[in-house]
Design a protein around this motif. Structure first.
Motif, PDB file in Angstrom:
ATOM      1  N   ARG A 219     103.282  28.644 -30.955  1.00 46.29           N
ATOM      2  CA  ARG A 219     103.416  29.725 -31.939  1.00 46.29           C
ATOM      3  C   ARG A 219     104.496  30.697 -31.476  1.00 46.29           C
ATOM      4  NH1 ARG A 219     101.199  34.799 -33.065  1.00 46.29           N
ATOM      5  NH2 ARG A 219     100.651  35.164 -35.242  1.00 46.29           N
ATOM      6  N   ALA A 220     105.549  30.854 -32.292  1.00 48.77           N
ATOM      7  CA  ALA A 220     106.648  31.769 -31.962  1.00 48.77           C
ATOM      8  C   ALA A 220     106.462  33.131 -32.608  1.00 48.77           C
ATOM      9  CB  ALA A 220     107.979  31.168 -32.406  1.00 48.77           C
ATOM     10  N   GLY A 221     105.638  33.199 -33.621  1.00 49.56           N
ATOM     11  CA  GLY A 221     105.370  34.438 -34.350  1.00 49.56           C
ATOM     12  C   GLY A 221     104.440  34.108 -35.486  1.00 49.56           C
ATOM     13  N   GLU A 222     104.021  35.109 -36.227  1.00 55.15           N
ATOM     14  CA  GLU A 222     103.090  34.865 -37.324  1.00 55.15           C
ATOM     15  C   GLU A 222     103.716  33.912 -38.341  1.00 55.15           C
ATOM     16  OE1 GLU A 222     100.586  37.265 -40.760  1.00 55.15           O
ATOM     17  OE2 GLU A 222     101.590  38.376 -39.162  1.00 55.15           O
ATOM     18  N   GLY A 223     103.102  32.746 -38.499  1.00 53.01           N
ATOM     19  CA  GLY A 223     103.584  31.774 -39.474  1.00 53.01           C
ATOM     20  C   GLY A 223     104.835  31.034 -39.056  1.00 53.01           C
ATOM     21  N   VAL A 224     105.241  31.146 -37.787  1.00 51.41           N
ATOM     22  CA  VAL A 224     106.449  30.479 -37.298  1.00 51.41           C
ATOM     23  C   VAL A 224     106.105  29.727 -36.015  1.00 51.41           C
ATOM     24  CG1 VAL A 224     108.856  30.743 -36.576  1.00 51.41           C
ATOM     25  CG2 VAL A 224     107.892  32.304 -38.278  1.00 51.41           C
ATOM     26  N   PHE A 225     106.576  28.472 -35.926  1.00 47.99           N
ATOM     27  CA  PHE A 225     106.269  27.620 -34.790  1.00 47.99           C
ATOM     28  C   PHE A 225     107.544  27.105 -34.147  1.00 47.99           C
ATOM     29  CE2 PHE A 225     102.743  27.560 -37.682  1.00 47.99           C
ATOM     30  CZ  PHE A 225     101.625  27.632 -36.859  1.00 47.99           C
ATOM     31  N   GLN A 226     107.452  26.826 -32.834  1.00 48.17           N
ATOM     32  CA  GLN A 226     108.569  26.242 -32.107  1.00 48.17           C
ATOM     33  C   GLN A 226     108.197  24.850 -31.651  1.00 48.17           C
ATOM     34  OE1 GLN A 226     109.847  28.301 -28.560  1.00 48.17           O
ATOM     35  NE2 GLN A 226     111.762  27.158 -28.433  1.00 48.17           N
ATOM     36  N   LEU A 227     109.127  23.908 -31.827  1.00 51.65           N
ATOM     37  CA  LEU A 227     108.903  22.538 -31.412  1.00 51.65           C
ATOM     38  C   LEU A 227     108.957  22.445 -29.891  1.00 51.65           C
ATOM     39  CD1 LEU A 227     108.531  19.723 -32.785  1.00 51.65           C
ATOM     40  CD2 LEU A 227     110.988  19.386 -32.430  1.00 51.65           C
ATOM     41  N   ALA A 228     108.002  21.764 -29.302  1.00 55.43           N
ATOM     42  CA  ALA A 228     107.968  21.606 -27.846  1.00 55.43           C
ATOM     43  C   ALA A 228     109.229  20.899 -27.371  1.00 55.43           C
ATOM     44  CB  ALA A 228     106.736  20.801 -27.444  1.00 55.43           C
ATOM     45  N   GLY A 229     109.785  21.376 -26.270  1.00 53.83           N
ATOM     46  CA  GLY A 229     110.985  20.778 -25.718  1.00 53.83           C
ATOM     47  C   GLY A 229     112.265  21.377 -26.224  1.00 53.83           C
ATOM     48  N   ALA A 230     112.199  22.136 -27.314  1.00 52.97           N
ATOM     49  CA  ALA A 230     113.401  22.791 -27.826  1.00 52.97           C
ATOM     50  C   ALA A 230     113.760  23.962 -26.912  1.00 52.97           C
ATOM     51  CB  ALA A 230     113.175  23.287 -29.252  1.00 52.97           C
ATOM     52  N   PRO A 231     115.055  24.207 -26.656  1.00 57.11           N
ATOM     53  CA  PRO A 231     115.441  25.333 -25.815  1.00 57.11           C
ATOM     54  C   PRO A 231     114.966  26.648 -26.438  1.00 57.11           C
ATOM     55  CG  PRO A 231     117.309  23.877 -26.223  1.00 57.11           C
ATOM     56  CD  PRO A 231     116.215  23.448 -27.140  1.00 57.11           C
ATOM     57  N   LEU A 232     114.556  27.589 -25.591  1.00 62.23           N
ATOM     58  CA  LEU A 232     114.143  28.886 -26.100  1.00 62.23           C
ATOM     59  C   LEU A 232     115.365  29.586 -26.685  1.00 62.23           C
ATOM     60  CD1 LEU A 232     111.735  30.874 -26.255  1.00 62.23           C
ATOM     61  CD2 LEU A 232     112.616  31.921 -24.162  1.00 62.23           C
ATOM     62  N   PRO A 233     115.374  29.892 -27.979  1.00 58.38           N
ATOM     63  CA  PRO A 233     116.570  30.481 -28.575  1.00 58.38           C
ATOM     64  C   PRO A 233     116.790  31.925 -28.142  1.00 58.38           C
ATOM     65  CG  PRO A 233     114.814  30.328 -30.207  1.00 58.38           C
ATOM     66  CD  PRO A 233     114.309  29.651 -28.972  1.00 58.38           C
ATOM     67  N   ALA A 234     118.052  32.306 -28.039  1.00 60.52           N
ATOM     68  CA  ALA A 234     118.371  33.705 -27.768  1.00 60.52           C
ATOM     69  C   ALA A 234     117.913  34.558 -28.941  1.00 60.52           C
ATOM     70  CB  ALA A 234     119.877  33.853 -27.561  1.00 60.52           C
ATOM     71  N   HIS A 235     117.500  35.787 -28.639  1.00 65.27           N
ATOM     72  CA  HIS A 235     117.074  36.738 -29.672  1.00 65.27           C
ATOM     73  C   HIS A 235     115.974  36.138 -30.557  1.00 65.27           C
ATOM     74  CE1 HIS A 235     120.508  38.938 -28.275  1.00 65.27           C
ATOM     75  NE2 HIS A 235     121.351  38.046 -28.722  1.00 65.27           N
ATOM     76  N   LEU A 236     114.979  35.567 -29.912  1.00 69.07           N
ATOM     77  CA  LEU A 236     113.902  34.885 -30.637  1.00 69.07           C
ATOM     78  C   LEU A 236     113.217  35.811 -31.622  1.00 69.07           C
ATOM     79  CD1 LEU A 236     112.039  32.429 -31.039  1.00 69.07           C
ATOM     80  CD2 LEU A 236     110.665  33.276 -29.113  1.00 69.07           C
ATOM     81  N   ASP A 237     112.969  37.072 -31.235  1.00 68.97           N
ATOM     82  CA  ASP A 237     112.250  37.980 -32.133  1.00 68.97           C
ATOM     83  C   ASP A 237     113.022  38.215 -33.417  1.00 68.97           C
ATOM     84  OD1 ASP A 237     114.219  39.340 -30.673  1.00 68.97           O
ATOM     85  OD2 ASP A 237     113.150  41.250 -30.729  1.00 68.97           O
ATOM     86  N   ILE A 238     114.358  38.309 -33.320  1.00 67.89           N
ATOM     87  CA  ILE A 238     115.177  38.521 -34.517  1.00 67.89           C
ATOM     88  C   ILE A 238     115.118  37.288 -35.414  1.00 67.89           C
ATOM     89  CG2 ILE A 238     117.518  38.915 -35.362  1.00 67.89           C
ATOM     90  CD1 ILE A 238     118.077  40.511 -32.822  1.00 67.89           C
ATOM     91  N   LYS A 239     115.219  36.117 -34.835  1.00 64.53           N
ATOM     92  CA  LYS A 239     115.218  34.889 -35.619  1.00 64.53           C
ATOM     93  C   LYS A 239     113.874  34.667 -36.298  1.00 64.53           C
ATOM     94  CE  LYS A 239     118.975  32.788 -33.112  1.00 64.53           C
ATOM     95  NZ  LYS A 239     119.404  32.537 -31.754  1.00 64.53           N
ATOM     96  N   VAL A 240     112.793  34.925 -35.575  1.00 62.21           N
ATOM     97  CA  VAL A 240     111.467  34.777 -36.168  1.00 62.21           C
ATOM     98  C   VAL A 240     111.293  35.757 -37.328  1.00 62.21           C
ATOM     99  CG1 VAL A 240     108.999  35.145 -35.760  1.00 62.21           C
ATOM    100  CG2 VAL A 240     110.354  33.826 -34.120  1.00 62.21           C
ATOM    101  N   ALA A 241     111.669  37.003 -37.120  1.00 61.56           N
ATOM    102  CA  ALA A 241     111.535  38.008 -38.182  1.00 61.56           C
ATOM    103  C   ALA A 241     112.367  37.637 -39.397  1.00 61.56           C
ATOM    104  CB  ALA A 241     111.936  39.382 -37.651  1.00 61.56           C
ATOM    105  N   TRP A 242     113.575  37.119 -39.166  1.00 62.18           N
ATOM    106  CA  TRP A 242     114.452  36.745 -40.291  1.00 62.18           C
ATOM    107  C   TRP A 242     113.879  35.559 -41.057  1.00 62.18           C
ATOM    108  CZ3 TRP A 242     117.836  32.510 -41.312  1.00 62.18           C
ATOM    109  CH2 TRP A 242     118.734  32.740 -42.362  1.00 62.18           C
ATOM    110  N   LEU A 243     113.369  34.558 -40.354  1.00 67.50           N
ATOM    111  CA  LEU A 243     112.744  33.426 -41.041  1.00 67.50           C
ATOM    112  C   LEU A 243     111.564  33.884 -41.889  1.00 67.50           C
ATOM    113  CD1 LEU A 243     112.782  30.665 -38.268  1.00 67.50           C
ATOM    114  CD2 LEU A 243     114.106  30.665 -40.392  1.00 67.50           C
ATOM    115  N   ARG A 244     110.835  34.870 -41.405  1.00 71.18           N
ATOM    116  CA  ARG A 244     109.647  35.341 -42.126  1.00 71.18           C
ATOM    117  C   ARG A 244     109.994  36.129 -43.385  1.00 71.18           C
ATOM    118  NH1 ARG A 244     106.256  38.942 -39.011  1.00 71.18           N
ATOM    119  NH2 ARG A 244     104.763  38.584 -40.682  1.00 71.18           N
ATOM    120  N   LEU A 245     111.238  36.590 -43.499  1.00 63.40           N
ATOM    121  CA  LEU A 245     111.615  37.324 -44.709  1.00 63.40           C
ATOM    122  C   LEU A 245     111.535  36.439 -45.948  1.00 63.40           C
ATOM    123  CD1 LEU A 245     114.758  39.361 -43.540  1.00 63.40           C
ATOM    124  CD2 LEU A 245     112.385  40.133 -43.699  1.00 63.40           C
TER     125      LEU A 245
END
Length: 224
Positions: free
Chosen positions: A47-73
């Motif tokens: 779980r990367a954030g509410e309603g957002v998931f990260q695939l196992a093995g994928a590199p941790l993205p830079a600025h994860l909080d911004i990307k998660v928030a933007w996807l949730r918009l």
């Protein structure tokens, strides 16, 4: 649809979304909440954030909080369909982070959105409502629509951020050649009075004031 096919479909979605997928995007390709829970239990998703998931093995993205928030918009639409910024543009302190400018407090993720956007739907997010932006004021950074540097500085001034923090952003932008000083001076001149500069101070005087507040000493003047 079997277990492997569901996982393959999720993988396709995450390929160009920093290894991330929303629950709504997953549902659209036949992976429902129970399957997401099963994959999470098996360690294939986190779980990367509410309603957002990260695939196992994928590199941790830079600025994860911004990307998660933007996807949730707009969680039902894929990232590569939203790069015009119509559903939200990374702005203010968050834009500075994406550009690597200054040292601003970043307690929330900030977006520019059109009037009428529902700011109550996302905790930890601050919305700034503006009319639809000119595409020339938006740049793409790592697949995210972000306010261009000059527009970001104007937004910080419009928000009344303290001069020292803005001065640090201006100094970094000038040193890296990310802004044209004459164009920036022209566009920020209207804010001189708001920063207590006496008439007829203009954009260059405001830049000097901001730089001084940030402890910067290299000259910025109309002569370059």
């Amino acid at each position: 649809m079997d277990y492997v096919e569901r996982l393959v479909r999720l993988g396709r979605l995450t390929t160009e979304q920093w290894g991330l997928v929303t629950a709504e995007q997953a549902r659209q390709v036949g992976v429902d909440a129970s399957a997401l829970a099963e994959f999470s239990k098996a360690g294939l998703l986190s779980r990367a954030g509410e309603g957002v998931f990260q695939l196992a093995g994928a590199p941790l993205p830079a600025h994860l909080d911004i990307k998660v928030a933007w996807l949730r918009l707009e969680p039902d639409r894929l990232a590569w369909h939203r790069q015009s910024g119509a559903s939200g543009v990374v702005s203010h302190s968050s834009a500075c982070l994406m550009h690597g400018l200054g040292d601003l407090p970043t307690g929330v993720v900030e977006f520019l959105t059109e009037p009428g956007a529902d700011a109550s739907r996302a905790a930890g997010v601050r919305f700034h409502h503006v009319p639809r932006m000119d595409s020339g004021q938006i740049t793409l950074i790592d697949g995210l629509p972000v306010t261009a540097v000059e527009r970001t500085i104007q937004d910080l001034l419009r928000a009344g951020l303290d001069g020292g923090h803005i001065g640090g952003v201006v100094a970094d932008a000038v040193r890296r050649g990310l802004v044209d000083r004459h164009a920036l001076a022209s566009h920020i001149a209207p804010f001189a009075a708001e920063y207590q500069l006496p008439f007829p101070a203009g954009g260059f005087e405001l830049m000097d004031h901001l730089l001084a507040a940030a402890g910067e000493r290299f000259p910025l003047s109309a002569d370059g």
